[in-house]
Design an enzyme around this catalytic site. Structure first.
Site, PDB file in Angstrom:
ATOM      1  N   PRO A 288      69.547  21.246 -12.670  1.00 37.29           N
ATOM      2  CG  PRO A 288      67.347  20.762 -13.282  1.00 37.29           C
ATOM      3  CD  PRO A 288      68.286  21.887 -13.132  1.00 37.29           C
TER       4      PRO A 288
ATOM      5  CG  HIS B 238      60.793  45.355 -16.294  1.00 39.33           C
ATOM      6  ND1 HIS B 238      61.763  46.151 -16.845  1.00 39.33           N
ATOM      7  CD2 HIS B 238      61.362  44.124 -16.161  1.00 39.33           C
ATOM      8  CE1 HIS B 238      62.863  45.440 -17.060  1.00 39.33           C
ATOM      9  NE2 HIS B 238      62.638  44.214 -16.647  1.00 39.33           N
ATOM     10  CG  HIS B 239      60.416  46.005  -9.812  1.00 36.01           C
ATOM     11  ND1 HIS B 239      59.851  45.433  -8.692  1.00 36.01           N
ATOM     12  CD2 HIS B 239      59.717  47.148 -10.039  1.00 36.01           C
ATOM     13  CE1 HIS B 239      58.855  46.203  -8.265  1.00 36.01           C
ATOM     14  NE2 HIS B 239      58.743  47.237  -9.070  1.00 36.01           N
ATOM     15  CD  GLU B 240      67.473  44.431 -15.024  1.00 36.65           C
ATOM     16  OE1 GLU B 240      67.016  43.653 -15.839  1.00 36.65           O
ATOM     17  OE2 GLU B 240      68.183  44.046 -14.061  1.00 36.65           O
TER      18      GLU B 240
ATOM     19  CG  HIS C 163      63.482  37.474 -17.070  1.00 37.58           C
ATOM     20  ND1 HIS C 163      63.819  37.419 -18.394  1.00 37.58           N
ATOM     21  CD2 HIS C 163      62.201  37.027 -16.980  1.00 37.58           C
ATOM     22  CE1 HIS C 163      62.789  36.963 -19.093  1.00 37.58           C
ATOM     23  NE2 HIS C 163      61.784  36.730 -18.259  1.00 37.58           N
ATOM     24  CD  GLU C 164      68.268  38.647 -15.903  1.00 39.73           C
ATOM     25  OE1 GLU C 164      67.544  39.369 -15.218  1.00 39.73           O
ATOM     26  OE2 GLU C 164      68.129  38.523 -17.132  1.00 39.73           O
TER      27      GLU C 164
ATOM     28  CD  GLU D 230      66.052  35.090 -18.954  1.00 35.21           C
ATOM     29  OE1 GLU D 230      66.142  35.470 -20.121  1.00 35.21           O
ATOM     30  OE2 GLU D 230      66.602  35.706 -18.005  1.00 35.21           O
TER      31      GLU D 230
ATOM     32  CD  GLU E  96      66.781  37.889 -22.680  1.00 35.60           C
ATOM     33  OE1 GLU E  96      65.569  38.080 -22.505  1.00 35.60           O
ATOM     34  OE2 GLU E  96      67.654  38.219 -21.872  1.00 35.60           O
TER      35      GLU E  96
HETATM   36  C1  NOJ Z   1      67.393  40.673 -19.111  1.00 33.94           C
HETATM   37  C2  NOJ Z   1      66.035  40.042 -19.201  1.00 33.94           C
HETATM   38  O1  NOJ Z   1      66.132  38.661 -19.399  1.00 33.94           O
HETATM   39  C3  NOJ Z   1      65.288  40.708 -20.323  1.00 33.94           C
HETATM   40  O2  NOJ Z   1      64.055  40.059 -20.549  1.00 33.94           O
HETATM   41  C4  NOJ Z   1      65.118  42.156 -20.004  1.00 33.94           C
HETATM   42  O3  NOJ Z   1      64.476  42.795 -21.094  1.00 33.94           O
HETATM   43  C5  NOJ Z   1      66.468  42.813 -19.770  1.00 33.94           C
HETATM   44  N1  NOJ Z   1      67.230  42.076 -18.818  1.00 33.94           N
HETATM   45  C6  NOJ Z   1      66.323  44.248 -19.286  1.00 33.94           C
HETATM   46  O4  NOJ Z   1      65.738  44.235 -18.014  1.00 33.94           O
END
Ligand code: NOJ
Length: 659
Positions: free
Chosen positions: A189, A373-375, A446-447, A465, A471
């Site tokens: 926005p 959690h899936h990074e 996130h992202e 996020e 952070e």
């Molecule tokens: C960025 C995320 O915003 C954060 O919350 C996470 O801990 C790290 N990546 C690692 O995945």
């Protein structure tokens, strides 16, 4: 299809010139639409004052003529909508969807005689429109080269913006500058304080299968859509029929008015399946300990995600009355440089020392929801290969919440580097969301791709996020940031800001906040999943009394009443807990501090017990950060509370109905 064409052309002769005004239900907002010299334009007025001057509509296509010129009007169709619907999780329980709609069916007078529709919806709170293109004998698909939509605002307005096409996606500090100074593309926005006093925000709703819209000044020096390109330069490949996302201009009498604008949700469809299994969640995490260097994501002596730590944290959740626990660093892929391990990250095998079966059972026995959690680091091929099974894996362990992450400057898809916000990114996020729904999994992305209201259709999208969050603290966030978000980023939906850091003076990650402000965030920043982000010992011993607010504050709300706000200076909001009579108020301010006289007239009749958490007189975001006054008094709707918000501080109040 034939019936449609017969209806379309069955009446009068097409018009070459046309002008209409579509007024909002209250008559104050008007969208003027015009066809002249074969081109379509719109303009927006509020109380007869211009908000958007005459603006062009159209598209440039690759390998085809633009959809822009030589147009005539075949037919129009208008209707009124006035409906209410119920959210499963949200800032309001009941949302009213009320607008007047006109669709203009347009056709080219020459060439392939292609057809498309411009559909306009005019709400009391703004204007939305989209392009709808039916399949036609000589027009079955298109490659978008450029959307030509303009938003011709007064260039003297002040815009609050973050830059587009940057490696950290949406995670930037906001700048304020006159519209005429916008030198490159910015995200939506996009909130603008107009010279005539209204606040507007340009955004989009229902973004599916298309590049996301950024905004830039075009060659005519008019704000215009700039759709995120794919790596080959095209903006979108689509098969017809296709509707673009809604282009939305929220219009508020002032900035505070924007904060309860519900157009974005209303422009999305109701869910098609049963989502009654969706539940909001408050959770802690094996998380901040990694940010302050106490533990690591990687295996080794200080590995955070061990079975023992998880069990300790589950016990702490139980004692503290928090229902969920996130565990990051639980799977294979974190050892060494985790950002480089993205292409091989493995979402179905736990790291050494993490007995997922035991942890899941322990969580279940204690009624604690685990948050998986899936990074992905943006490596989409690797993720999509595992996605269905990886969700199934969690489902087998009774895990219903997942936090996926896409850290990394790009989405890597089929060997190509694409923007997170390109059509390919949008398609991926959607695929993940739909698969999650299939497995009854709720997401905290996130992202992410920015919010465009999809959570109305997919309520399992609990939060995301998508802005600079806590952070980044430790130098990269100024106190004004949280006073800008409610008027910008949060207009697109909830945000996981990772609130509740109590160890604010930590040498590694000192936070620009006061303690009371950490509590305020649970009210000022809506999120369908709220994190109590610090380590349990800070909640159990050091700041036990302040923690009580985090325990008591709801995640989902019955009603939201904005109280006060100036973008970049302060923001105060009151919210009633979902299905309760209790109210909660939160306020945050910038580095200057601010005093408020809080009028309690949003309360019902009766007596309430006010538990007030406010900054001490000597509190400051750089010193005496922990100075807090916690007091209780009886109040009613005729009372005021005088509250001092310290520089970089804030406050939180719980109003519990006692009589
Ligand atoms: C960025 C995320 O915003 C954060 O919350 C996470 O801990 C790290 N990546 C690692 O995945």
């Amino acid at each position: 299809m034939f019936k449609f064409f017969r209806w379309l052309f069955g009446r009068k002769k097409p018009l070459l010139e046309y002008k209409t005004e579509i007024a909002s239900p209250d008559g104050r907002t008007v969208c003027e639409v015009q066809l002249k010299n074969g081109q379509v334009f719109y303009a927006v007025y509020k109380d007869k004052k211009v908000v958007i001057r005459e603006s062009h509509l159209g598209m440039n296509l690759r390998g085809d003529n633009p959809l822009y010129n030589g147009l005539m009007l075949v037919r129009t169709l208008s209707r009124t909508m006035d409906d209410t619907w119920e959210t499963i999780v949200g800032e309001e329980k009941i949302i009213r969807n009320n607008y007047n709609e006109t669709a203009l069916y347009l056709a080219e007078s020459g060439g392939k005689k292609r057809l498309f529709t411009m559909r306009f919806r005019v709400f009391d709170t703004g204007v939305a429109f989209r392009y709808e293109i039916p399949p036609q004998p000589e027009f079955q698909r298109l490659v978008l080269a450029d959307e030509l939509t303009e938003f011709n605002v007064d260039a003297n307005g002040y815009a609050w913006h973050i830059p587009a096409y940057q490696p950290d996606r949406y995670e930037y500090n906001y700048s304020r500058s006159p519209v005429y100074e916008l030198s490159s593309s910015v995200h939506t926005p996009l909130t603008i304080e107009t010279p005539v006093g209204y606040a507007i925000s340009i955004h989009e709703a229902a973004l599916y299968n298309y590049g996301s819209m950024t905004i830039k000044l075009n060659q005519k020096n008019v704000l215009a859509a700039d759709i995120t390109p794919l790596s080959d330069g095209a903006k979108a490949y689509v098969e017809l029929p296709f509707n673009t996302p809604w282009r939305v201009i929220m219009v508020g009498d002032n900035a505070l008015d924007l904060t309860t604008n519900r157009m974005i949700l209303n422009l999305n469809e109701p869910p098609k399946e049963d989502f009654s299994w969706v539940k909001p969640l408050k959770f802690m995490g094996i998380w901040w300990a990694m940010y302050v260097g106490e533990w690591t994501w990687a295996e080794g002596e200080r590995h955070g995600a061990t079975t023992e730590h998880a069990i300790e944290y589950i016990d702490a959740c139980k004692r503290l009355g928090i229902d969920g626990l996130l565990v990051e660093g639980w799977n294979n892929g974190w050892n060494g440089d985790w950002l480089k391990n993205g292409p091989t990250n493995d979402f179905m095998h736990p790291a050494k020392g993490f007995d997922i079966e035991r942890v899941a059972k322990y969580a279940k026995d204690n009624d604690i929801e685990l948050v998986g959690h899936h990074e992905t680091v943006g490596y989409i091929d690797n993720y999509e290969k595992q996605l269905d099974e990886a969700y199934q894996y969690y489902e087998n362990y009774g895990i219903h919440y997942v936090k996926p992450g896409y850290a990394g400057a790009w989405m890597t898809i089929q060997g190509r580097k694409e923007y997170h916000h390109s059509q390919l990114g949008v398609l991926h996020y959607q695929k993940a969301l739909e698969l999650a729904a299939k497995h009854h999994i709720m997401l905290d992305v996130h992202e992410p791709i920015k919010g465009t209201g999809l959570e109305r259709t997919w309520p399992n999208l609990l939060t995301r996020e998508g802005a600079r969050g806590q952070e980044y603290e430790g130098g990269a966030l100024s106190p004004s940031h949280a006073t800008i978000l409610p008027f910008t980023r949060l207009l697109s939906g909830g945000m996981d800001y990772t609130s509740g850091i109590f160890d604010v003076t930590n040498g590694t990650k000192r936070i620009a906040t006061t303690l009371a402000r950490q509590l305020a965030y649970y009210v000022t920043i809506f999120s369908g999943m709220q994190m109590a982000s610090d380590r349990p010992r800070f909640y159990e011993t050091e700041q036990k009394e302040a923690f009580k607010f985090i325990r008591d504050v709801p995640v989902s709300w019955e009603r939201t009443v904005p109280i006060l706000g100036v973008i970049g200076q302060y923001y105060v909001v009151a919210r009633q807990g979902r299905d309760t009579e209790d109210w909660f108020v939160g306020g945050v301010t910038n580095e200057e501090g601010h005093r408020v006289r809080l009028n309690l007239d949003f309360l019902a009749d009766g007596i309430y017990e006010a538990e007030i958490y406010r900054d001490g007189d000597d509190a400051h975001y750089r010193e005496n950060q922990l100075s807090i006054i916690i007091e209780t008094r009886k109040v009613g709707r005729m009372d005021n509370l005088d509250i001092f918000m310290a520089p970089g501080g804030g406050f939180a109040v719980r109003l519990k109905k006692v009589q």
